[in-house]
Design a protein around this motif. Sequence first.
Motif, mmCIF file in Angstrom:
data_model
loop_
_atom_site.group_PDB
_atom_site.id
_atom_site.type_symbol
_atom_site.label_atom_id
_atom_site.label_comp_id
_atom_site.label_asym_id
_atom_site.label_seq_id
_atom_site.Cartn_x
_atom_site.Cartn_y
_atom_site.Cartn_z
ATOM 1 N N GLU A 8 0.820 -1.213 0.000
ATOM 2 C CA GLU A 8 0.000 0.000 0.000
ATOM 3 C C GLU A 8 0.853 1.263 0.000
ATOM 4 N N ALA A 9 2.021 1.199 0.602
ATOM 5 C CA ALA A 9 2.865 2.384 0.768
ATOM 6 C C ALA A 9 3.996 2.466 -0.243
ATOM 7 N N GLU A 10 4.004 1.594 -1.215
ATOM 8 C CA GLU A 10 5.117 1.577 -2.172
ATOM 9 C C GLU A 10 5.288 2.907 -2.886
ATOM 10 N N PHE A 11 4.194 3.644 -3.096
ATOM 11 C CA PHE A 11 4.268 4.921 -3.808
ATOM 12 C C PHE A 11 5.051 5.979 -3.022
ATOM 13 N N LEU A 12 5.323 5.705 -1.738
ATOM 14 C CA LEU A 12 6.054 6.651 -0.894
ATOM 15 C C LEU A 12 7.549 6.336 -0.805
ATOM 16 N N LYS A 13 8.024 5.377 -1.569
ATOM 17 C CA LYS A 13 9.439 5.011 -1.458
ATOM 18 C C LYS A 13 10.334 6.200 -1.815
ATOM 19 N N GLY A 14 11.415 6.317 -1.061
ATOM 20 C CA GLY A 14 12.358 7.396 -1.295
ATOM 21 C C GLY A 14 11.930 8.728 -0.716
ATOM 22 N N ARG A 15 10.839 8.740 0.059
ATOM 23 C CA ARG A 15 10.325 9.998 0.592
ATOM 24 C C ARG A 15 10.350 9.988 2.118
ATOM 25 N N PHE A 16 10.155 11.165 2.694
ATOM 26 C CA PHE A 16 10.166 11.339 4.141
ATOM 27 C C PHE A 16 8.742 11.642 4.596
ATOM 28 N N VAL A 17 8.221 10.827 5.505
ATOM 29 C CA VAL A 17 6.858 11.023 5.987
ATOM 30 C C VAL A 17 6.845 10.999 7.514
ATOM 31 N N TRP A 18 5.702 11.360 8.078
ATOM 32 C CA TRP A 18 5.509 11.318 9.528
ATOM 33 C C TRP A 18 4.508 10.223 9.855
ATOM 34 N N ALA A 19 4.753 9.514 10.961
ATOM 35 C CA ALA A 19 3.817 8.480 11.401
ATOM 36 C C ALA A 19 2.466 9.071 11.781
#
Length: 294
Positions: A253-264
Amino acid sequence: MPQPSSDRPFTNIYHKRPYPAIDPTQKTLSAAGKTILITAGHTGIGYAIAQNFAIAGAANIILLARRLEVLENATKALSSSYPETKFFSHAASITDFASIKTIFHQIRTNIANPNILVTSAAYVAKPFAALALPLAELSNSFETNVLGNINLVKEFLAESETGMEKIILDISSFAAHLYLPQTSAYSITKLAFTQFLTHVQEENKDKGVRVHSFHPGAVLTDAVRGFGMTEETMDWEDAQLSGQFGVWLASKEAEFLKGRFVWANWDVEEMIKRKFEFELDSDLLKSGLVGATI
């Protein structure tokens, strides 16, 4: 464009506790058959991540930390609570490169080739104003937070198998991109490692490597207590939020966020709905120069 912060989150919904969309019992978040290596998985955020990968059905979870007694107690407790997952432990500092190489060899020989690496170990320097920061504190910060973690990543990616996806979950901090008083050593070393992982992602994006850096929330860990913080200081976030969010990040589900910085803290359902924004903007939620071109 202002930087995301707790006052200006990327999503409209800002979480401080676990919620249904990141519940690790969901089939879509299954870690069945996976082998997970977690540094500093014996306490705090690392321990919460170990718990939730076990709930998600991971086959093997390996904890790596320096304090042998605490490590053994954590391994026993997890094994008792989650008997369907096999737990292993190795006592070593991530700055001991020779030991880390040996440990990876032992893991691959006796357990399995790890699918997921969670970099939770960190050195948190004592609070100093930037110009008052002792060089020894800066050196210790770089040795663990940058060099030790880089070596871990290199060992983790040293041996791949055909068709095997390798996922790195970088437990970073909002200190990597926000100003926090008296945390310059922690801030710059967290940013340095995250930027290193940006290069790893770009250079290996077609080789089955997926990198995720994330701020785990404001959790009252032992390191935070070392800054003089207490339960009364603020409304702390639940470590289980970061634990469940980590499992979600490792899912498809989260593969589109690879290489990025996110917050829990950011709502995953809202991010999924905004997936098109990431497809349109390859720099969205990546470290870099904030501004608009003419």
